[in-house]
Write an enzyme that holds these catalytic residues in place. Structure first.
Site, mmCIF file in Angstrom:
data_model
loop_
_atom_site.group_PDB
_atom_site.id
_atom_site.type_symbol
_atom_site.label_atom_id
_atom_site.label_comp_id
_atom_site.label_asym_id
_atom_site.label_seq_id
_atom_site.Cartn_x
_atom_site.Cartn_y
_atom_site.Cartn_z
ATOM 1 N N HIS A 80 0.853 -1.207 0.000
ATOM 2 C CA HIS A 80 0.000 0.000 0.000
ATOM 3 C C HIS A 80 0.887 1.256 0.000
ATOM 4 O O HIS A 80 0.951 1.998 0.989
ATOM 5 C CB HIS A 80 -0.884 -0.054 1.244
ATOM 6 C CG HIS A 80 -2.053 0.865 1.244
ATOM 7 N ND1 HIS A 80 -1.957 2.200 0.919
ATOM 8 C CD2 HIS A 80 -3.349 0.636 1.520
ATOM 9 C CE1 HIS A 80 -3.146 2.752 1.032
ATOM 10 N NE2 HIS A 80 -4.013 1.820 1.396
ATOM 11 N N GLU B 81 -0.515 1.139 -5.562
ATOM 12 C CA GLU B 81 -0.290 -0.057 -4.747
ATOM 13 C C GLU B 81 -0.238 -1.314 -5.609
ATOM 14 O O GLU B 81 -1.277 -1.798 -6.052
ATOM 15 C CB GLU B 81 -1.449 -0.183 -3.743
ATOM 16 C CG GLU B 81 -1.776 1.114 -3.016
ATOM 17 C CD GLU B 81 -3.118 1.058 -2.283
ATOM 18 O OE1 GLU B 81 -3.554 -0.042 -1.892
ATOM 19 O OE2 GLU B 81 -3.737 2.112 -2.118
HETATM 20 C C1 BG6 Z 1 -6.906 1.737 -0.297
HETATM 21 C C2 BG6 Z 1 -8.314 1.292 -0.574
HETATM 22 O O1 BG6 Z 1 -6.019 0.748 -0.718
HETATM 23 O O2 BG6 Z 1 -6.738 1.961 1.094
HETATM 24 C C3 BG6 Z 1 -9.279 2.328 -0.026
HETATM 25 O O3 BG6 Z 1 -8.503 1.083 -1.957
HETATM 26 C C4 BG6 Z 1 -9.022 2.601 1.434
HETATM 27 O O4 BG6 Z 1 -10.621 1.881 -0.222
HETATM 28 C C5 BG6 Z 1 -7.571 2.976 1.612
HETATM 29 O O5 BG6 Z 1 -9.862 3.635 1.881
HETATM 30 C C6 BG6 Z 1 -7.153 3.247 3.058
HETATM 31 O O6 BG6 Z 1 -7.449 2.184 3.889
HETATM 32 P P1 BG6 Z 1 -7.162 2.247 5.423
HETATM 33 O O7 BG6 Z 1 -7.761 0.996 6.015
HETATM 34 O O8 BG6 Z 1 -5.677 2.281 5.612
HETATM 35 O O9 BG6 Z 1 -7.822 3.502 5.940
#
Ligand code: BG6
Length: 310
Positions: A165, A268
């Protein structure tokens, strides 16, 4: 001994959490927290930070750190019954003192090997035994490489989804363009994961985006016009690429400043549409390589050698 700092140093980070600092002789560096096996910093040889880390990031396990490179495993997003993005990013990883060798021998000195194995509690929510090894390497030119190796040590097959991510630091999201995803199909998380085909010539940003691009190339370029910097992202074993910027929704994310969306872009490398299945004894490998080069880079010039030669 000279005053030179070692290529790998284990020390304490925010709130006394253990972190590994990687340094390359020319001055680039990276930081990895054992909480989450989470890269929180990647700096070039001028000391400039290349990853986005929220000023409101919370360094209190089991909360995941907002920014850097969280590992989404064994589930990406809400594509399953587990909590959002699985639990690897919420757990303590360990230093892997004796990792199995890689097929190619590397001369890099600035690397660390981490391992994550499920606890009894983890097995209650996802009943599969595995060893997740993560090698993080800083290359001689300051490139950042992450290699995940997940081995099924269970007696039954299991399937998982995955993402690195990656939060890139950008000068101004309105000045950024992605190359490599044009004309591809994507699932739109903002439209109940419905499938669409990208139509535009270039991918730019003027509102919230949350898309899973499918069957993406191994190289993607993220061009920051204002900074005159291009991130070249290379990947292996990860067919999809998620692109996320929350825009105004940042206001509803407690550990993200209201305006910080302007300075971040998540691209990502992921395996989401088709889950990875491992039989007992099998291993999966997924690799991310990031480099940041000056933008003498021009549209259509996706060959990484030409990018690196400017
Ligand atoms: C992204 C998703 O990878 O991560 C989104 O596609 C999500 O939908 C974002 O809102 C953040 O996620 P988190 O759980 O770290 O707040």
């Amino acid at each position: 001994m000279s005053g030179e700092k070692p290529p790998v140093e284990i020390c304490k980070g925010v709130n006394g959490l253990d972190k590994v600092v990687l340094r390359e002789v020319r001055g680039s560096s990276a930081e990895v927290y054992l909480h989450g096996g989470h890269v929180t910093s990647w700096r070039n040889d001028h000391g400039e930070e290349l990853l986005f880390l929220s000023t409101k990031a919370i360094f209190k396990p089991p909360k995941a750190i907002r920014g850097g490179i969280p590992i989404c495993f064994p589930q990406f997003g809400s594509h399953g019954n587990l909590d959002q993005h699985g639990f690897a990013r919420n757990r303590f990883w360990s230093i892997d003192a004796n990792p199995p060798p890689f097929p190619t021998v590397s001369t890099n000195k600035a690397f660390t090997d981490l391992i994550f194995k499920p606890s009894e509690e983890d097995l209650k929510i996802w009943p599969h035994s595995y060893e997740f090894r993560l090698r993080i390497t800083l290359g001689p030119g300051g490139d950042l490489m992450l290699t995940s190796r997940i081995r099924n040590i269970d007696t039954k097959p299991f399937s998982f989804t995955f993402a690195y991510h990656t939060y890139l630091s950008v000068s101004d999201i309105s000045e950024v363009r992605i190359e490599g995803l044009e004309t591809l199909d994507y699932l739109d998380n903002l439209k109940a994961k419905e499938r669409f085909t990208e139509q535009g010539d270039a991918i730019t940003f003027e509102a919230e985006v949350d898309k899973i691009y499918l069957g993406t190339p191994t190289k993607i370029a993220i061009i920051d016009h204002e900074k005159k910097r291009t991130f070249v992202l290379r990947k292996d074993g990860l067919p999809d690429a998620v692109v996320w910027n929350p825009w105004e929704k940042a206001k509803s994310i407690a550990d993200l400043g209201d305006d910080e969306y302007k300075h971040m872009l998540c691209v990502e490398p992921a395996a989401v549409e088709k889950a990875i299945t491992l039989k007992p004894g099998e291993e999966w490998k997924g690799r991310l390589e990031l480099s940041a080069v000056p933008s003498s880079y021009r549209s259509g010039q996706l060959d990484p050698q030409r990018v690196l030669q400017g």
